[in-house]
Design an enzyme around this catalytic site. Structure first.
Site, PDB file in Angstrom:
ATOM      1  N   SER A   1     -14.786  68.959  14.155  1.00  0.00           N
ATOM      2  CA  SER A   1     -15.333  68.528  12.891  1.00  0.00           C
ATOM      3  C   SER A   1     -15.216  67.019  12.620  1.00  0.00           C
ATOM      4  O   SER A   1     -15.866  66.513  11.710  1.00  0.00           O
ATOM      5  CB  SER A   1     -14.641  69.281  11.767  1.00  0.00           C
ATOM      6  OG  SER A   1     -13.277  68.925  11.703  1.00  0.00           O
TER       7      SER A   1
ATOM      8  N   LYS B   1     -11.384  59.963   8.275  1.00  0.00           N
ATOM      9  CA  LYS B   1     -12.111  61.222   8.047  1.00  0.00           C
ATOM     10  C   LYS B   1     -12.014  61.595   6.567  1.00  0.00           C
ATOM     11  O   LYS B   1     -10.944  61.451   5.966  1.00  0.00           O
ATOM     12  CB  LYS B   1     -11.499  62.315   8.922  1.00  0.00           C
ATOM     13  CG  LYS B   1     -12.249  63.638   8.920  1.00  0.00           C
ATOM     14  CD  LYS B   1     -11.580  64.625   9.886  1.00  0.00           C
ATOM     15  CE  LYS B   1     -12.344  65.928   9.971  1.00  0.00           C
ATOM     16  NZ  LYS B   1     -11.694  66.883  10.916  1.00  0.00           N
TER      17      LYS B   1
ATOM     18  N   SER C   1     -10.691  69.700  16.565  1.00  0.00           N
ATOM     19  CA  SER C   1     -11.597  68.838  15.794  1.00  0.00           C
ATOM     20  C   SER C   1     -11.436  67.338  16.017  1.00  0.00           C
ATOM     21  O   SER C   1     -12.263  66.563  15.561  1.00  0.00           O
ATOM     22  CB  SER C   1     -11.451  69.130  14.297  1.00  0.00           C
ATOM     23  OG  SER C   1     -12.175  70.284  13.972  1.00  0.00           O
TER      24      SER C   1
END
Lengths: 491, 95
Positions: free
Chosen positions: A154, A79, A178
């Site tokens: 996210s 990420k 997330s």
């Protein structure tokens, strides 16, 4: 079976036995990303050159009979809010568009020590603020199961990358769900470890009392092996705990016989989607057949969790994001008129709307005259929520509930109403407020064919037990083996 | 309406964020929506409840006071928008 469909454990055997060469594996992934990622948009950066160099090095080691790490040659997507030395780390924000970290996050260092291959950096909501990956400043990631739908967020890029076979392993971060919510939306396994289990050093801070790095994988065993690598104490994160890391893979098949599973009645209310409810009921029936006892419990302060979270998380975010001032790194406005003007224009031009909204809300809640009414109040209710879980865990070994109240939502559907977006995190937020670990595993499909996730929550530092409970379900089901049909590409 | 436009302007200044008139209007509405949702916390009596700031029990963490290498000066400047020698260069601070 395509090379990209194997799990990490399967591919590891083939690499060690020299049936598959790491270089062929990563070339397969890079080609696949180039072929289909323009439709999914999971990646922000592809680490092509380094990836091939590293694969060649590992290959040489294997050919020479040298010792290799436990993730030797296995590709992983990271990420883009986790720092990678020499590789762009943008947080999907214009303010960090050109930021190249001079150091590796603790977890990245661990991955490199175990010979994993950093394939690229994955998309996210800007600064991890969002539940749909629509808030990225650079691209909108699509759900591989249906391109009209969001992948969740996210960590939507990481989840979509696993679902579309664009990586074997991925890392995300989980501040309010997330990792778990996008795992549920994309039909993959997502683990949020206990707060303090994994070092946050090098994770770009959002809500420091809530943030935790987590794993996104094809199955539970891959989650175990990846967590094994990233867990553990780090001197540079004073909240990382000196608790021994057990062998997560060992005894993963010990089953759930005699275990007590708590079902929070507040999580199965009218707001729960029917397909999600049915999938959960089916899963719980299976657990009873495996010999577990399912008991109803109460978490009475559940309805206050979202309100507490959006004060605490945004208060922490407004403080953490004060560092983006255009002085030492990141974007700086052109031709500023003095220093204050430089701060204001840098931040106004560099941050997107959701980030600005959260900074404003956080600073309002912390500002003089409002601190007691908002931040102090929220911190107290946070304690009541923690107490709910403490009481529940006196009676049960784990808690099972949906990961998300809905199987998914369409791109644009919730983007205009921030509050509605916040409310979609209702089942995942409590684990962050209380610091407990949680895992989301695929447990069914909706009428529209979207994956559904089941969440298992446990006591602090009981990831091993959670993985065992998740595996007991996974080994008797095939939801995790289903693959999306990527109909918009020539797959 | 709890938050008014002047509150938005005040907090925007604290946040060092400049907002357009349209953004101010939007934020007035959105922040009021969110804050009225948050009002529900006031239904709970928390007079005797202790605030919680951390999810795990940690107190001060100490280590031996040993100097270890840190990031080089050169590396710290790699991402800087403007530098002069060993310094970060910024616009004039004092008029």
């Amino acid at each position: 079976m395509r090379l990209s469909e194997y799990t990490a454990l399967q591919i590891k055997k083939k690499i060690i036995s020299r049936e598959i060469r790491p270089i062929d594996l990563v070339e397969h992934f890079i080609k696949r990303i180039k072929d289909i990622d323009h439709d999914i948009q999971a990646y922000l950066t592809i680490n092509e050159e380094e990836t091939i160099k590293k694969a060649a090095q590992i290959q040489k080691k294997i050919e020479n009979g040298e010792n290799v790490g436990i993730l030797a040659g296995i590709p992983i997507g990271i990420k883009d809010n986790i720092c990678t030395k020499g590789l762009h780390t943008t947080c999907a924000s214009k303010i960090l568009e050109n930021f190249i970290p001079p150091y590796d996050a603790f977890v990245v260092k661990r991955l490199k020590e175990e010979d994993a291959i950093i394939l690229g950096k994955t998309n996210l909501d800007e600064f991890a603020m969002g539940s749909s990956t629509e808030n990225s400043s650079f691209k909108i990631t699509r759900n591989p199961w249906n391109s009209d739908y969001v992948p969740g967020g996210s960590s939507g890029g990481s989840a979509a990358a696993i679902a579309a076979d664009l990586s074997i392993l991925a890392l995300g971060s989980d501040t309010g769900g997330s990792v778990r919510q996008p795992a549920a939306f994309c039909g993959v396994v997502g683990v949020k470890p206990t707060y303090g289990r994994v070092s946050r050093f090098g994770l770009i801070a959002f809500g420091s009392s809530l943030d935790q790095i987590g794993t996104l994988t094809r199955d539970v065993k891959d989650a175990a092996i990846l967590l094994q690598v990233i867990a553990g104490h780090d001197l540079r994160d004073s909240t990382s705990m000196q608790v021994p890391v057990p062998d997560y893979l060992n005894e993963i098949d010990s089953g759930v016989h005699g275990l007590r599973i708590g079902i929070p009645k507040e999580y199965f209310d009218a707001g729960l989607n029917e397909d999600v409810h049915n999938a959960l009921k089916n899963a719980l029936r299976m657990y009873e057949q495996f010999g577990a006892k399912v008991v109803e419990i109460s978490l009475p302060h559940t309805e206050f969790a979202v309100a507490v979270y959006y004060i605490v998380a945004n208060a922490e975010a407004s403080s953490n994001l004060a560092r983006y001032d255009g002085v030492r790194y990141g974007y700086r406005t052109s031709k500023p008129n003095g220093i204050i003007d430089m701060y204001c224009h840098t931040r106004s031009e560099g941050f997107g709307n959701e980030v600005k909204r959260r900074i404003m809300l956080g600073n309002y809640a912390l500002s003089s005259g409002y601190y007691d009414a908002y931040y102090l109040k929220a911190s107290k209710v946070r304690n009541l929520i923690k107490n709910d879980f403490d009481v529940a865990f006196q009676n049960v070994d784990c808690i099972i509930c949906p990961t998300s109240p809905v199987p998914g939502f369409k791109i644009g559907e919730r983007a205009k109403n921030p509050l509605e977006m916040y409310l979609s995190d209702i089942y995942t937020i409590p684990a962050n407020l209380t610091g407990i670990p949680g895992i989301s595993v695929p447990c069914g499909f909706s009428k529209e064919g979207l994956p559904i996730g089941m969440q298992i929550l446990g006591k602090h530092f009981e990831e091993k037990k959670l993985l065992q409970i998740a595996y007991a379900f996974e080994r008797e089901t095939d939801f995790h083996m289903k693959k999306p049909v990527l109909k918009w590409s020539t797959d | 309406m709890k938050i008014k436009k002047k509150d938005i302007e005040y907090v925007a200044n604290l946040s060092r964020i400049e907002l357009s008139e349209i953004e101010k209007e939007t934020f007035v509405h959105q922040l009021n929506d969110i804050l009225s949702y948050i009002e529900k916390l006031n239904r709970l009596n928390t007079e005797t409840v202790k605030p919680m700031s951390c999810a795990i029990d940690v107190t001060n963490i100490f280590r031996e006071d040993i100097v270890e290498p840190s990031i080089s000066l050169e590396d710290t400047q790699l991402n800087a928008p403007a530098i002069k020698g060993v310094f970060f260069k910024v616009p004039k601070v004092i008029e």
